[in-house]
Design a protein around this motif. Structure first.
Motif, PDB file in Angstrom:
ATOM      1  N   THR A 130      22.968 -11.015   1.616  1.00 14.79           N
ATOM      2  CA  THR A 130      23.189 -12.069   0.634  1.00 14.79           C
ATOM      3  C   THR A 130      23.040 -11.522  -0.786  1.00 14.79           C
ATOM      4  N   VAL A 131      24.048 -11.722  -1.609  1.00 15.67           N
ATOM      5  CA  VAL A 131      23.969 -11.326  -3.024  1.00 15.67           C
ATOM      6  C   VAL A 131      23.012 -12.282  -3.721  1.00 15.67           C
ATOM      7  N   ILE A 132      21.969 -11.731  -4.363  1.00 14.63           N
ATOM      8  CA  ILE A 132      21.000 -12.583  -5.064  1.00 14.63           C
ATOM      9  C   ILE A 132      21.031 -12.371  -6.578  1.00 14.63           C
ATOM     10  N   GLN A 133      21.666 -11.300  -7.023  1.00 20.30           N
ATOM     11  CA  GLN A 133      21.816 -11.079  -8.466  1.00 20.30           C
ATOM     12  C   GLN A 133      23.041 -10.207  -8.700  1.00 20.30           C
ATOM     13  N   THR A 134      23.854 -10.590  -9.673  1.00 20.43           N
ATOM     14  CA  THR A 134      24.997  -9.772 -10.072  1.00 20.43           C
ATOM     15  C   THR A 134      24.827  -9.411 -11.534  1.00 20.43           C
ATOM     16  N   VAL A 149      13.059 -11.616  -9.806  1.00 18.75           N
ATOM     17  CA  VAL A 149      11.966 -12.136  -8.983  1.00 18.75           C
ATOM     18  C   VAL A 149      12.587 -12.923  -7.843  1.00 18.75           C
ATOM     19  N   ASP A 150      12.247 -12.529  -6.614  1.00 17.09           N
ATOM     20  CA  ASP A 150      12.790 -13.180  -5.420  1.00 17.09           C
ATOM     21  C   ASP A 150      11.653 -13.828  -4.647  1.00 17.09           C
ATOM     22  N   THR A 151      11.925 -14.998  -4.087  1.00 14.26           N
ATOM     23  CA  THR A 151      10.975 -15.701  -3.235  1.00 14.26           C
ATOM     24  C   THR A 151      11.675 -15.997  -1.908  1.00 14.26           C
ATOM     25  N   PRO A 152      11.664 -15.027  -0.988  1.00  8.48           N
ATOM     26  CA  PRO A 152      12.436 -15.204   0.246  1.00  8.48           C
ATOM     27  C   PRO A 152      11.800 -16.137   1.276  1.00  8.48           C
ATOM     28  N   ASN A 153      10.508 -16.469   1.140  1.00  7.19           N
ATOM     29  CA  ASN A 153       9.802 -17.368   2.060  1.00  7.19           C
ATOM     30  C   ASN A 153       9.951 -16.957   3.519  1.00  7.19           C
ATOM     31  N   THR A 154       9.552 -15.722   3.796  1.00 12.20           N
ATOM     32  CA  THR A 154       9.587 -15.224   5.168  1.00 12.20           C
ATOM     33  C   THR A 154       8.504 -14.166   5.357  1.00 12.20           C
ATOM     34  N   ALA A 155       8.092 -13.985   6.596  1.00 13.55           N
ATOM     35  CA  ALA A 155       7.173 -12.889   6.926  1.00 13.55           C
ATOM     36  C   ALA A 155       7.928 -11.787   7.666  1.00 13.55           C
ATOM     37  N   LEU A 167       2.533 -11.678   3.300  1.00 14.93           N
ATOM     38  CA  LEU A 167       2.387 -13.131   3.339  1.00 14.93           C
ATOM     39  C   LEU A 167       3.764 -13.783   3.239  1.00 14.93           C
ATOM     40  N   ALA A 168       3.960 -14.887   3.949  1.00 15.39           N
ATOM     41  CA  ALA A 168       5.264 -15.557   3.959  1.00 15.39           C
ATOM     42  C   ALA A 168       5.610 -16.202   2.617  1.00 15.39           C
ATOM     43  N   ASN A 169       4.601 -16.534   1.801  1.00 18.21           N
ATOM     44  CA  ASN A 169       4.885 -17.196   0.519  1.00 18.21           C
ATOM     45  C   ASN A 169       4.837 -16.232  -0.671  1.00 18.21           C
ATOM     46  N   SER A 170       4.958 -14.959  -0.414  1.00 21.65           N
ATOM     47  CA  SER A 170       4.923 -13.960  -1.485  1.00 21.65           C
ATOM     48  C   SER A 170       6.167 -14.022  -2.362  1.00 21.65           C
ATOM     49  N   LYS A 171       6.009 -13.500  -3.571  1.00 20.51           N
ATOM     50  CA  LYS A 171       7.134 -13.279  -4.477  1.00 20.51           C
ATOM     51  C   LYS A 171       7.327 -11.772  -4.561  1.00 20.51           C
TER      52      LYS A 171
END
Length: 169
Positions: free
Chosen positions: A94-98, A125-131, A59-63
């Motif tokens: 893309t770095v999302i957590q260091t 927890v990432d919310t990339p908003n993509t399918a 799903l595109a709105n998954s976490k």
């Protein structure tokens, strides 16, 4: 008692879109069995062998709940200088957590006569908003001390673990 119907649908007709928010849709996992040495150059991040996962969201709105553990060996340094290794998490490029504890690293050592080994675990927890398919991967670097550190070296431990759970939004 056998279940054959749920909300007037056969169980084989239930899709990810029909599951309630918070449902786990899929889990992917990786185990690193080969080691990675960081360079002795400050903040020169390199990919950690075996710590990459590609997932295509249902799903595109998954976490995504991302958890990882790495075995880090920080060797001794000359004098009373800090030595440390940092880990970072990337979504594609893309770095999302260091995970570097501001400046001393995930794992660090101060004593010239001591070495240190640690299993360092973190989650995000990432919310990339993509399918579209996403590749998550981990990198390591020397963040203090100017010495190379070993990450997931099978001679020192059981390696790293990397898990991603897709959760319905």
């Amino acid at each position: 008692m056998a279940l054959t119907k749920l909300n007037n649908q056969s169980l084989t007709a239930i899709t990810s879109a029909g599951l309630p928010s918070g449902s786990v849709l899929q889990v992917v996992t990786a185990t690193s069995t080969g080691g990675t040495a960081t360079s002795n150059t400050h903040n020169n991040y390199v990919d950690i062998a075996g710590m990459s996962l590609t997932i295509t969201p249902k799903l595109a709105n998954s976490k995504f709940l991302i958890t990882y553990t790495n075995h880090i060996f920080v060797p001794s340094v000359s004098g009373e200088n800090w030595a440390g290794a940092g880990i970072r998490l990337l979504r594609d490029s893309t770095v999302i957590q260091t995970q570097d504890n501001t400046s001393y690293g995930t794992a660090h050592n101060l004593y010239s006569s001591g070495r240190m080994m640690v299993y360092a675990t973190d989650s995000f927890v990432d919310t990339p908003n993509t399918a579209n398919a996403i590749t998550y991967h981990l990198e390591a670097a020397t963040v203090q001390g100017g010495i190379a550190n070993d990450v997931n070296n099978p001679s020192y431990g059981t390696g790293g673990k990397f898990h991603i759970m897709e959760i319905a939004g």
